[in-house]
Design a protein around this motif. Sequence first.
Motif, PDB file in Angstrom:
ATOM      1  N   GLY A 125       0.937  -1.273  -0.039  1.00  0.00           N
ATOM      2  CA  GLY A 125      -0.438  -0.216  -0.229  1.00  0.00           C
ATOM      3  C   GLY A 125       0.623   1.299   0.774  1.00  0.00           C
ATOM      4  N   PRO A 126       0.426   2.812  -0.129  1.00  0.00           N
ATOM      5  CA  PRO A 126       0.957   3.886  -0.758  1.00  0.00           C
ATOM      6  C   PRO A 126       1.465   4.409   1.107  1.00  0.00           C
ATOM      7  CG  PRO A 126      -1.211   4.184  -1.466  1.00  0.00           C
ATOM      8  CD  PRO A 126      -1.476   2.167  -1.532  1.00  0.00           C
ATOM      9  N   VAL A 127       0.483   3.641   1.863  1.00  0.00           N
ATOM     10  CA  VAL A 127       0.672   4.701   2.742  1.00  0.00           C
ATOM     11  C   VAL A 127       2.167   3.825   3.385  1.00  0.00           C
ATOM     12  CG1 VAL A 127      -0.257   4.739   5.255  1.00  0.00           C
ATOM     13  CG2 VAL A 127      -2.063   4.949   3.087  1.00  0.00           C
ATOM     14  N   ARG A 128       2.106   2.741   3.772  1.00  0.00           N
ATOM     15  CA  ARG A 128       2.439   2.236   4.189  1.00  0.00           C
ATOM     16  C   ARG A 128       4.336   2.347   3.609  1.00  0.00           C
ATOM     17  NH1 ARG A 128       1.432  -1.979   7.776  1.00  0.00           N
ATOM     18  NH2 ARG A 128      -0.475  -1.077   8.691  1.00  0.00           N
ATOM     19  N   LYS A 129       4.297   2.100   2.016  1.00  0.00           N
ATOM     20  CA  LYS A 129       5.470   2.990   1.302  1.00  0.00           C
ATOM     21  C   LYS A 129       6.204   4.233   1.547  1.00  0.00           C
ATOM     22  CE  LYS A 129       7.061   3.353  -3.156  1.00  0.00           C
ATOM     23  NZ  LYS A 129       8.311   4.434  -2.849  1.00  0.00           N
ATOM     24  N   PHE A 130       5.257   4.687   1.987  1.00  0.00           N
ATOM     25  CA  PHE A 130       5.419   7.119   2.352  1.00  0.00           C
ATOM     26  C   PHE A 130       5.720   6.671   4.194  1.00  0.00           C
ATOM     27  CE2 PHE A 130       4.814  10.415   4.692  1.00  0.00           C
ATOM     28  CZ  PHE A 130       5.165  11.437   3.389  1.00  0.00           C
ATOM     29  N   ALA A 131       5.199   5.382   4.638  1.00  0.00           N
ATOM     30  CA  ALA A 131       5.731   5.174   6.158  1.00  0.00           C
ATOM     31  C   ALA A 131       7.743   5.025   6.427  1.00  0.00           C
ATOM     32  CB  ALA A 131       5.313   4.610   6.617  1.00  0.00           C
ATOM     33  N   ARG A 132       7.103   3.626   5.313  1.00  0.00           N
ATOM     34  CA  ARG A 132       8.895   3.406   5.397  1.00  0.00           C
ATOM     35  C   ARG A 132      10.190   4.679   4.774  1.00  0.00           C
ATOM     36  NH1 ARG A 132       6.679  -1.276   2.828  1.00  0.00           N
ATOM     37  NH2 ARG A 132       6.727  -0.659   0.453  1.00  0.00           N
ATOM     38  N   ASP A 133       9.806   5.065   3.831  1.00  0.00           N
ATOM     39  CA  ASP A 133      10.773   6.329   3.233  1.00  0.00           C
ATOM     40  C   ASP A 133      10.663   7.484   4.689  1.00  0.00           C
ATOM     41  OD1 ASP A 133      10.405   5.131   0.728  1.00  0.00           O
ATOM     42  OD2 ASP A 133       8.773   5.735  -0.174  1.00  0.00           O
ATOM     43  N   PHE A 134       9.059   7.706   4.902  1.00  0.00           N
ATOM     44  CA  PHE A 134       9.908   8.972   5.977  1.00  0.00           C
ATOM     45  C   PHE A 134      10.780   8.358   7.121  1.00  0.00           C
ATOM     46  CE2 PHE A 134       8.601  11.177   9.892  1.00  0.00           C
ATOM     47  CZ  PHE A 134       8.480  12.318   9.651  1.00  0.00           C
ATOM     48  N   VAL A 135      10.933   6.607   7.654  1.00  0.00           N
ATOM     49  CA  VAL A 135      11.735   6.872   8.451  1.00  0.00           C
ATOM     50  C   VAL A 135      13.042   6.940   8.038  1.00  0.00           C
ATOM     51  CG1 VAL A 135      12.377   5.029   9.750  1.00  0.00           C
ATOM     52  CG2 VAL A 135      10.177   5.632   9.833  1.00  0.00           C
ATOM     53  N   ASP A 136      13.082   6.418   6.208  1.00  0.00           N
ATOM     54  CA  ASP A 136      14.670   5.973   6.047  1.00  0.00           C
ATOM     55  C   ASP A 136      15.211   6.899   5.419  1.00  0.00           C
ATOM     56  OD1 ASP A 136      14.076   3.235   6.021  1.00  0.00           O
ATOM     57  OD2 ASP A 136      13.551   2.661   4.300  1.00  0.00           O
ATOM     58  N   SER A 137      14.197   7.850   5.124  1.00  0.00           N
ATOM     59  CA  SER A 137      14.793   9.865   4.937  1.00  0.00           C
ATOM     60  C   SER A 137      15.510   9.948   5.358  1.00  0.00           C
ATOM     61  CB  SER A 137      14.107  10.506   3.815  1.00  0.00           C
ATOM     62  OG  SER A 137      13.335  10.988   4.879  1.00  0.00           O
ATOM     63  N   ARG A 140      20.333  -1.198   7.116  1.00  0.00           N
ATOM     64  CA  ARG A 140      21.119  -2.493   5.637  1.00  0.00           C
ATOM     65  C   ARG A 140      20.429  -3.638   6.192  1.00  0.00           C
ATOM     66  NH1 ARG A 140      27.180  -3.551   8.682  1.00  0.00           N
ATOM     67  NH2 ARG A 140      27.075  -3.869  10.364  1.00  0.00           N
ATOM     68  N   LEU A 141      19.701  -3.181   7.590  1.00  0.00           N
ATOM     69  CA  LEU A 141      18.905  -5.034   7.962  1.00  0.00           C
ATOM     70  C   LEU A 141      17.441  -4.296   7.724  1.00  0.00           C
ATOM     71  CD1 LEU A 141      20.878  -5.794  11.190  1.00  0.00           C
ATOM     72  CD2 LEU A 141      21.468  -6.371   8.619  1.00  0.00           C
ATOM     73  N   ARG A 142      17.194  -3.413   6.936  1.00  0.00           N
ATOM     74  CA  ARG A 142      15.612  -3.113   7.197  1.00  0.00           C
ATOM     75  C   ARG A 142      15.219  -4.110   5.922  1.00  0.00           C
ATOM     76  NH1 ARG A 142      15.729   3.298   8.366  1.00  0.00           N
ATOM     77  NH2 ARG A 142      15.915   3.604  10.225  1.00  0.00           N
ATOM     78  N   LEU A 143      13.652  -4.556   6.235  1.00  0.00           N
ATOM     79  CA  LEU A 143      12.730  -5.532   5.134  1.00  0.00           C
ATOM     80  C   LEU A 143      11.383  -4.307   5.739  1.00  0.00           C
ATOM     81  CD1 LEU A 143      14.349  -8.817   5.581  1.00  0.00           C
ATOM     82  CD2 LEU A 143      14.643  -7.349   3.361  1.00  0.00           C
ATOM     83  N   PRO A 144      11.565  -4.295   4.062  1.00  0.00           N
ATOM     84  CA  PRO A 144      11.866  -4.210   2.726  1.00  0.00           C
ATOM     85  C   PRO A 144      13.173  -2.735   2.198  1.00  0.00           C
ATOM     86  CG  PRO A 144       9.590  -3.709   2.320  1.00  0.00           C
ATOM     87  CD  PRO A 144       9.874  -3.402   3.788  1.00  0.00           C
ATOM     88  N   LYS A 145      13.880  -3.836   1.450  1.00  0.00           N
ATOM     89  CA  LYS A 145      14.996  -2.480   1.718  1.00  0.00           C
ATOM     90  C   LYS A 145      14.603  -1.319   1.237  1.00  0.00           C
ATOM     91  CE  LYS A 145      18.303  -5.946   1.960  1.00  0.00           C
ATOM     92  NZ  LYS A 145      19.622  -5.795   3.460  1.00  0.00           N
ATOM     93  N   PRO A 146      15.638  -0.393   1.927  1.00  0.00           N
ATOM     94  CA  PRO A 146      15.935   1.099   1.722  1.00  0.00           C
ATOM     95  C   PRO A 146      15.476   1.705  -0.071  1.00  0.00           C
ATOM     96  CG  PRO A 146      16.993   1.114   3.449  1.00  0.00           C
ATOM     97  CD  PRO A 146      16.926  -0.354   2.708  1.00  0.00           C
ATOM     98  N   GLN A 147      14.448   2.932  -0.019  1.00  0.00           N
ATOM     99  CA  GLN A 147      14.329   3.150  -1.465  1.00  0.00           C
ATOM    100  C   GLN A 147      14.616   4.294  -1.688  1.00  0.00           C
ATOM    101  OE1 GLN A 147      14.130   0.467  -3.654  1.00  0.00           O
ATOM    102  NE2 GLN A 147      13.663  -0.665  -2.039  1.00  0.00           N
ATOM    103  N   VAL A 148      15.018   5.106  -0.711  1.00  0.00           N
ATOM    104  CA  VAL A 148      15.726   6.280  -0.315  1.00  0.00           C
ATOM    105  C   VAL A 148      16.427   6.301   0.524  1.00  0.00           C
ATOM    106  CG1 VAL A 148      13.151   7.275  -0.375  1.00  0.00           C
ATOM    107  CG2 VAL A 148      14.249   7.121   1.757  1.00  0.00           C
TER     108      VAL A 148
END
Length: 208
Positions: A101-113, A194-202
Amino acid sequence: MPPHPVPLGFVFRSRAKEEKALADKAPVTDSKQTRDPQAPKGRPTPKRSEAQTQRRSVAQTPTTRKEAAKRQRDERRVQMEKQRQALANGDERYLPARDKGPVRKFARDFVDSRFCVAEFFLPMAVVILVLSMVRVGSLQNIALLLWLVVIVMIVVDSIGIAIRLKKQLAARFPDVPKKGAVAYALMRTLQMRRLRLPKPQVKRGERP
């Protein structure tokens, strides 16, 4: 007076004439139309590709419980491999349900950035544990103080991330369910990048 005799022609009339009359009344069909011998009556002949697909599906249907179990294991193995690759490259089609989902993807990118204090918890915990094992009173006191400082920093940083992420989600996805997205993001901050899954995209510093 004897009853009127029944005409012999009515009793012994030819059955061939009756069959011929019935045949004349029957609807005429086009004899040139061909039909597949295996096709049901009254249905058009299936195309060759459809017939091959049907025969292939029948041939691949498991006949025993052992074959069915083996096929399920193979399908599960293929699905797990696709999911593993999706966790590495972020392919949305094969991600687990909790990551879709787009919400979870944005949450991941928000943390990884950004840098998160919680992602350094494990290395800091190892240092503090080593200091606490040294039989020196001053070092043990420092280790205890570091524990308190680290915990406070993680709590404060997590609260800030949660507040900012809620605002961003409300602005970007006003009509999309966002239940569990903040907790999902906070759990991701506890993992080293480096251990996060899914891998960071940003990249760090890159706006999602």
